[in-house]
Design a protein around this motif. Structure first.
Motif, PDB file in Angstrom:
ATOM      1  N   UNK A  74       7.990  -6.760 -40.433  1.00 38.63           N
ATOM      2  CA  UNK A  74       7.539  -5.365 -40.421  1.00 38.63           C
ATOM      3  C   UNK A  74       6.466  -5.185 -41.476  1.00 38.63           C
ATOM      4  N   UNK A  75       5.374  -4.524 -41.079  1.00 37.01           N
ATOM      5  CA  UNK A  75       4.272  -4.269 -41.996  1.00 37.01           C
ATOM      6  C   UNK A  75       3.909  -2.791 -41.908  1.00 37.01           C
ATOM      7  N   UNK A  76       3.800  -2.133 -43.043  1.00 37.17           N
ATOM      8  CA  UNK A  76       3.328  -0.750 -43.075  1.00 37.17           C
ATOM      9  C   UNK A  76       1.829  -0.778 -43.316  1.00 37.17           C
ATOM     10  N   UNK A  77       1.073  -0.116 -42.442  1.00 36.41           N
ATOM     11  CA  UNK A  77      -0.382  -0.153 -42.558  1.00 36.41           C
ATOM     12  C   UNK A  77      -0.989   1.131 -42.012  1.00 36.41           C
ATOM     13  N   UNK A  78      -2.315   1.273 -42.146  1.00 32.75           N
ATOM     14  CA  UNK A  78      -3.024   2.450 -41.647  1.00 32.75           C
ATOM     15  C   UNK A  78      -3.434   2.231 -40.194  1.00 32.75           C
ATOM     16  N   UNK A  79      -3.272   3.271 -39.375  1.00 30.86           N
ATOM     17  CA  UNK A  79      -3.621   3.194 -37.955  1.00 30.86           C
ATOM     18  C   UNK A  79      -4.405   4.437 -37.570  1.00 30.86           C
ATOM     19  N   UNK A  80      -5.444   4.229 -36.745  1.00 32.01           N
ATOM     20  CA  UNK A  80      -6.200   5.351 -36.199  1.00 32.01           C
ATOM     21  C   UNK A  80      -6.089   5.289 -34.687  1.00 32.01           C
ATOM     22  N   UNK A  81      -5.763   6.410 -34.040  1.00 28.43           N
ATOM     23  CA  UNK A  81      -5.651   6.473 -32.587  1.00 28.43           C
ATOM     24  C   UNK A  81      -6.732   7.397 -32.032  1.00 28.43           C
ATOM     25  N   UNK A  82      -7.384   6.928 -30.984  1.00 24.58           N
ATOM     26  CA  UNK A  82      -8.404   7.725 -30.296  1.00 24.58           C
ATOM     27  C   UNK A  82      -8.048   7.779 -28.822  1.00 24.58           C
ATOM     28  N   UNK A  83      -8.032   8.987 -28.253  1.00 23.77           N
ATOM     29  CA  UNK A  83      -7.786   9.139 -26.820  1.00 23.77           C
ATOM     30  C   UNK A  83      -9.053   9.675 -26.161  1.00 23.77           C
ATOM     31  N   UNK A  84      -9.791   8.802 -25.450  1.00 23.92           N
ATOM     32  CA  UNK A  84     -10.969   9.290 -24.721  1.00 23.92           C
ATOM     33  C   UNK A  84     -10.556  10.339 -23.690  1.00 23.92           C
ATOM     34  N   UNK A  85     -11.480  11.223 -23.368  1.00 21.70           N
ATOM     35  CA  UNK A  85     -11.191  12.316 -22.439  1.00 21.70           C
ATOM     36  C   UNK A  85     -10.852  11.798 -21.052  1.00 21.70           C
ATOM     37  N   UNK A  86     -11.538  10.715 -20.639  1.00 23.29           N
ATOM     38  CA  UNK A  86     -11.325  10.173 -19.300  1.00 23.29           C
ATOM     39  C   UNK A  86     -10.493   8.899 -19.374  1.00 23.29           C
ATOM     40  N   UNK A  87      -9.674   8.688 -18.342  1.00 23.78           N
ATOM     41  CA  UNK A  87      -8.932   7.439 -18.276  1.00 23.78           C
ATOM     42  C   UNK A  87      -9.893   6.321 -17.865  1.00 23.78           C
ATOM     43  N   UNK A  88      -9.499   5.089 -18.141  1.00 21.36           N
ATOM     44  CA  UNK A  88     -10.334   3.950 -17.782  1.00 21.36           C
ATOM     45  C   UNK A  88      -9.451   2.746 -17.510  1.00 21.36           C
ATOM     46  N   UNK A 122      -1.033   5.818 -22.218  1.00 19.25           N
ATOM     47  CA  UNK A 122      -0.215   6.775 -22.953  1.00 19.25           C
ATOM     48  C   UNK A 122      -0.299   8.128 -22.251  1.00 19.25           C
ATOM     49  N   UNK A 123       0.096   9.172 -22.943  1.00 18.92           N
ATOM     50  CA  UNK A 123       0.004  10.537 -22.424  1.00 18.92           C
ATOM     51  C   UNK A 123      -0.645  11.403 -23.489  1.00 18.92           C
ATOM     52  N   UNK A 124      -1.430  12.381 -23.032  1.00 17.82           N
ATOM     53  CA  UNK A 124      -2.061  13.291 -23.986  1.00 17.82           C
ATOM     54  C   UNK A 124      -1.084  14.400 -24.367  1.00 17.82           C
ATOM     55  N   UNK A 125      -1.570  15.345 -25.149  1.00 21.69           N
ATOM     56  CA  UNK A 125      -0.702  16.408 -25.654  1.00 21.69           C
ATOM     57  C   UNK A 125      -0.119  17.272 -24.533  1.00 21.69           C
ATOM     58  N   UNK A 126      -0.764  17.285 -23.363  1.00 21.46           N
ATOM     59  CA  UNK A 126      -0.271  18.068 -22.229  1.00 21.46           C
ATOM     60  C   UNK A 126       0.606  17.246 -21.295  1.00 21.46           C
ATOM     61  N   UNK A 129      -1.586  11.559 -17.967  1.00 22.35           N
ATOM     62  CA  UNK A 129      -1.886  10.154 -18.280  1.00 22.35           C
ATOM     63  C   UNK A 129      -3.173  10.038 -19.098  1.00 22.35           C
ATOM     64  N   UNK A 130      -3.162   9.156 -20.053  1.00 19.98           N
ATOM     65  CA  UNK A 130      -4.327   8.956 -20.916  1.00 19.98           C
ATOM     66  C   UNK A 130      -4.361   7.501 -21.365  1.00 19.98           C
ATOM     67  N   UNK A 131      -5.433   7.153 -22.050  1.00 14.26           N
ATOM     68  CA  UNK A 131      -5.575   5.829 -22.653  1.00 14.26           C
ATOM     69  C   UNK A 131      -5.669   6.032 -24.162  1.00 14.26           C
ATOM     70  N   UNK A 132      -4.899   5.271 -24.906  1.00 17.89           N
ATOM     71  CA  UNK A 132      -4.963   5.324 -26.368  1.00 17.89           C
ATOM     72  C   UNK A 132      -5.616   4.054 -26.887  1.00 17.89           C
ATOM     73  N   UNK A 133      -6.598   4.234 -27.754  1.00 18.83           N
ATOM     74  CA  UNK A 133      -7.273   3.120 -28.407  1.00 18.83           C
ATOM     75  C   UNK A 133      -6.843   3.139 -29.869  1.00 18.83           C
ATOM     76  N   UNK A 134      -6.361   2.015 -30.367  1.00 21.71           N
ATOM     77  CA  UNK A 134      -5.842   1.942 -31.733  1.00 21.71           C
ATOM     78  C   UNK A 134      -6.670   0.978 -32.571  1.00 21.71           C
ATOM     79  N   UNK A 135      -6.992   1.387 -33.775  1.00 20.96           N
ATOM     80  CA  UNK A 135      -7.554   0.506 -34.793  1.00 20.96           C
ATOM     81  C   UNK A 135      -6.579   0.522 -35.958  1.00 20.96           C
TER      82      UNK A 135
END
Length: 200
Positions: A74-88, A122-126, A129-135
Motif C-alpha cells: 500500500x502506498x499513499x500518494x497524490x492523484x488527480x482525476x479528470x473526466x472529459x465531457x465526452x466518453x471515448x 466510471x460515472x459522473x456526478x449525475x 457513464x463517463x471516462x476517468x483519466x488518472x495521473x
C-alpha cells in the motif's frame, strides 16, 4: 489516496513462499504446501549473513515458512482525476492520459516517469457513464506533481494537443514521438491518439 498493488500469482502462478524467521521470499513452485526439493525456501540460507549460520533456523520450524502467498503493498500518494465531457474508447483514453502526463511533465520540468497514469470507465456526478483519466505520483507520500495539474490546466492542455497532433511520417495510431512510451499498454488496439481528439 491509498494505492494498492498486489501480485497474486507469481511467475509460476503458485504465489510466494515467505520465511517468517529471516524474511526471505521466493516464488513458490507448487501449491501442495508440502516440503520437497522442488519447493522454494527448502534448506535456504538466511536473508542476512550471520557468522557460523549457513542455514536459516526457519528450515527446522514447520510453521516458519508460509507458502502460496500473494504479496501486496500500500502506498499513499497524490492523484488527480479528470473526466472529459465526452466518453471515448479505451485506446483514445489511454492515448489522451499519456499525452496529459507527458505535457504536465514538460510544464513542470520533471521526468514523466515520476508520474503514473490510468484510464477507466466510471460515472459522473449525475450517474451517467463517463471516462476517468488518472495521473498519480509514483513517489510514496506524493511529490505534488499530479495535483499541480489543476493550476496548470490551460498550458498542459495546449501541450497535450500538440503531442496528440503527431506529424511524424508513418505514425498511424501511436509512435515514440507522441504517446508510445515505455509503460504504455501493450495491446495492438490499446493506443490510438486519433480517437482522442474529441471536444471536451
Amino acid at each position: 489516496v491509498v494505492a494498492r498493488h498486489s501480485n497474486r500469482g507469481g511467475p509460476g502462478r503458485f504465489g510466494y513462499a515467505v520465511c517468517l524467521q529471516c524474511g526471505r521470499a521466493e516464488p513458490d513452485s507448487d501449491n501442495r504446501g508440502v516440503a520437497s526439493p522442488a519447493l522454494a525456501l527448502v534448506d535456504h540460507k538466511p536473508l542476512r549473513y550471520r557468522k557460523d549460520q549457513d542455514r536459516c533456523p526457519g528450515n527446522d520450524k514447520p510453521f516458519s515458512i508460509k507458502r502460496n502467498l500473494s504479496l501486496g503493498l500500500e502506498v499513499t500518494t497524490d492523484v488527480f482525476e479528470l473526466q472529459p465531457q465526452h466518453t471515448m474508447r479505451r485506446a483514445g483514453a489511454n492515448a489522451l492520459v499519456i499525452a496529459l502526463r507527458e505535457a504536465l511533465a514538460q510544464e513542470l520540468g520533471v521526468d514523466a516517469d515520476e508520474m503514473g497514469f490510468a484510464a477507466s470507465q466510471s460515472h459522473n456526478a449525475l450517474g451517467a457513464p463517463a471516462v476517468s483519466l488518472f495521473l498519480f505520483d509514483r513517489a510514496a507520500g506524493g511529490a505534488g506533481f499530479a495535483v499541480s495539474f489543476e493550476h496548470l490546466l490551460r498550458p498542459v492542455l495546449r501541450r497535450a494537443e500538440q503531442i496528440l497532433d503527431c506529424q511524424t511520417p508513418g505514425c498511424e495510431k501511436a509512435c515514440a514521438a507522441c504517446v508510445l512510451t515505455a509503460d504504455a499498454p501493450d495491446g495492438k488496439e490499446e493506443l490510438d491518439h486519433f480517437t482522442s481528439g474529441q471536444p471536451w
